[in-house]
Design an enzyme around this catalytic site. Structure first.
Site, PDB file in Angstrom:
ATOM      1  N   ARG A   1       1.020  -1.205   0.063  1.00 27.18           N
ATOM      2  CA  ARG A   1      -0.010  -0.021   0.135  1.00 27.18           C
ATOM      3  C   ARG A   1       1.082   1.198   0.012  1.00 27.18           C
ATOM      4  O   ARG A   1       1.968   1.290   0.676  1.00 27.18           O
ATOM      5  CB  ARG A   1      -0.873  -0.183   1.046  1.00 27.18           C
ATOM      6  CG  ARG A   1      -1.942  -0.872   1.156  1.00 27.18           C
ATOM      7  CD  ARG A   1      -3.121  -0.635   0.118  1.00 27.18           C
ATOM      8  NE  ARG A   1      -4.141  -1.429   0.181  1.00 27.18           N
ATOM      9  CZ  ARG A   1      -4.371  -2.520  -0.628  1.00 27.18           C
ATOM     10  NH1 ARG A   1      -3.627  -3.206  -1.256  1.00 27.18           N
ATOM     11  NH2 ARG A   1      -5.531  -3.332  -0.428  1.00 27.18           N
TER      12      ARG A   1
ATOM     13  N   GLU B   1      -3.412   8.525  -3.191  1.00 25.35           N
ATOM     14  CA  GLU B   1      -3.709   7.552  -4.026  1.00 25.35           C
ATOM     15  C   GLU B   1      -5.349   8.026  -4.316  1.00 25.35           C
ATOM     16  O   GLU B   1      -5.906   7.769  -3.245  1.00 25.35           O
ATOM     17  CB  GLU B   1      -3.711   6.118  -3.939  1.00 25.35           C
ATOM     18  CG  GLU B   1      -3.833   5.335  -4.889  1.00 25.35           C
ATOM     19  CD  GLU B   1      -3.653   3.824  -4.649  1.00 25.35           C
ATOM     20  OE1 GLU B   1      -4.519   2.856  -4.748  1.00 25.35           O
ATOM     21  OE2 GLU B   1      -2.374   3.473  -4.218  1.00 25.35           O
TER      22      GLU B   1
ATOM     23  N   HIS C   1      -2.410   0.988  -9.256  1.00 26.27           N
ATOM     24  CA  HIS C   1      -2.852   0.010  -8.176  1.00 26.27           C
ATOM     25  C   HIS C   1      -3.797  -0.950  -9.193  1.00 26.27           C
ATOM     26  O   HIS C   1      -5.036  -1.428  -8.984  1.00 26.27           O
ATOM     27  CB  HIS C   1      -3.939   0.953  -7.354  1.00 26.27           C
ATOM     28  CG  HIS C   1      -4.057  -0.032  -6.089  1.00 26.27           C
ATOM     29  ND1 HIS C   1      -4.369   0.415  -4.938  1.00 26.27           N
ATOM     30  CD2 HIS C   1      -3.989  -1.342  -5.881  1.00 26.27           C
ATOM     31  CE1 HIS C   1      -4.525  -0.513  -4.149  1.00 26.27           C
ATOM     32  NE2 HIS C   1      -4.321  -1.621  -4.536  1.00 26.27           N
TER      33      HIS C   1
END
Length: 326
Positions: free
Chosen positions: A243, A271, A290
């Site tokens: 992450r 993000e 992602h």
């Protein structure tokens, strides 16, 4: 003892126990998930909800199980409070940071461990190989119509440190085996074949590639900071398949801008990455939005994790993939 729509047993081996005549009400994020869970048994009622639109109403408030949509925002205010019978939050994802430690006592959190394993591991290996062999450079040269010869590093025989020795980390290791890498696993606690994160200061200076695939916890948030990066040797590659918050963005930008380190990221902090953010133009960076787990079979595997868990509930069997509250 009368059940209030499902009760929990034994903290060491968690169960969600239903009485024989109980209906299992499940909140689902989509019609497809609802159809899959209702096909398991006439005892299941699926209620399609979008947590971002407010707390559930009507019969949906009877739910003992909630399956949130993947990629949603933070846990919405008042949503769980509207579910007095809630006993289980079953995720469609492996990452559980949106919910871990934020659910009321007596509500279990389980993830979809394994559903995203093959695709995420494949991304990590793909990104590592592409970055080592300079594929981003050659793609840009192709776009510009230039025949530019250059020599880059190799993955074959590289010293690779995989930080995170769970399901995805060990799958990455198996996929890398064909490249004859010198592989070292690192995890929070040392065990057979796995080094401890306490040893990172001694391990990092000898790594050509560092692949990070850890869950988000208070200990791993900001783990890859300026000190961590400074310990990596010149020219080394950082690969983040975890992450974005695991990596200190400013510290990484400093190393990339200086040309000392390279990186491959599928996740960022912030993000999604906003327009104009310096990461977009950082040298030595391979960046994807992602998509590490995004392959056609992933959704089916995630739904299968949900239906397997509900089958266990109906059968009175122990739950799997229970996430620590940390």
């Amino acid at each position: 003892m009368r059940s209030l729509g499902g009760r929990l047993e034994s903290a060491s081996v968690p169960h969600l126990i239903l009485e024989p005549d109980d209906i299992l009400h499940v909140l689902v994020p989509s019609r497809a998930v609802g159809e899959a869970v209702e096909a398991l048994s006439p005892r299941i009622r699926a209620h399609r909800v979008n947590a971002d639109e407010g707390p559930p109403q009507g019969e949906a408030t009877l739910a003992q199980v909630w399956v949130p949509r993947s990629g949603g925002a933070e846990l919405p205010d008042g949503f769980v409070a509207a579910l007095p019978r809630l006993r289980l939050v079953q995720l469609l994802s492996a990452g559980a940071e949106r919910f871990a430690g934020r659910l009321p006592e007596g509500v279990l959190l389980c993830n979809a461990r394994g559903a995203h394993t093959p695709s995420t591991a494949e991304w990590a290996v793909t990104a590592t190989l592409a970055a080592q062999r300079g594929i981003p450079f050659f793609v840009r040269e192709q776009d510009a119509g230039r025949w530019s010869s250059a020599t880059f590093a190799s993955l074959v025989g590289a010293r690779v440190l995989v930080v995170g020795a769970g399901d995805i980390g060990t799958t990455i290791g198996r996929m890398l085996a064909g490249f004859d890498v010198e592989l070292t696993y690192v995890a929070r606690s040392a065990r057979d074949g796995v080094r401890s994160t306490a040893e990172l200061p001694q391990l990092l200076p000898h790594a050509d590639v560092v692949i990070v695939i850890v869950p988000v916890t208070p200990e791993t948030t900001g783990m890859v900071d300026a000190t961590f990066l400074a310990a990596m040797p010149d020219g080394a590659l950082l690969v983040n398949a975890a992450r974005g918050v695991v990596v200190d963005t400013d510290a990484l930008l400093a190393e990339l801008t200086a040309g000392r380190l390279r990186a491959a990221l599928d996740v960022t902090d912030p993000e999604p990455l906003p327009e104009g953010h310096p990461l977009w133009s950082a040298p030595g960076l391979l960046l994807t939005p992602h998509v590490g787990g995004a392959v056609p079979d992933t959704n089916a595997r995630a739904v299968a994790a949900v239906t397997d868990q509900l089958t266990r509930v109906l059968a009175g069997e122990p739950l799997v993939n229970v996430v620590d509250r940390y």
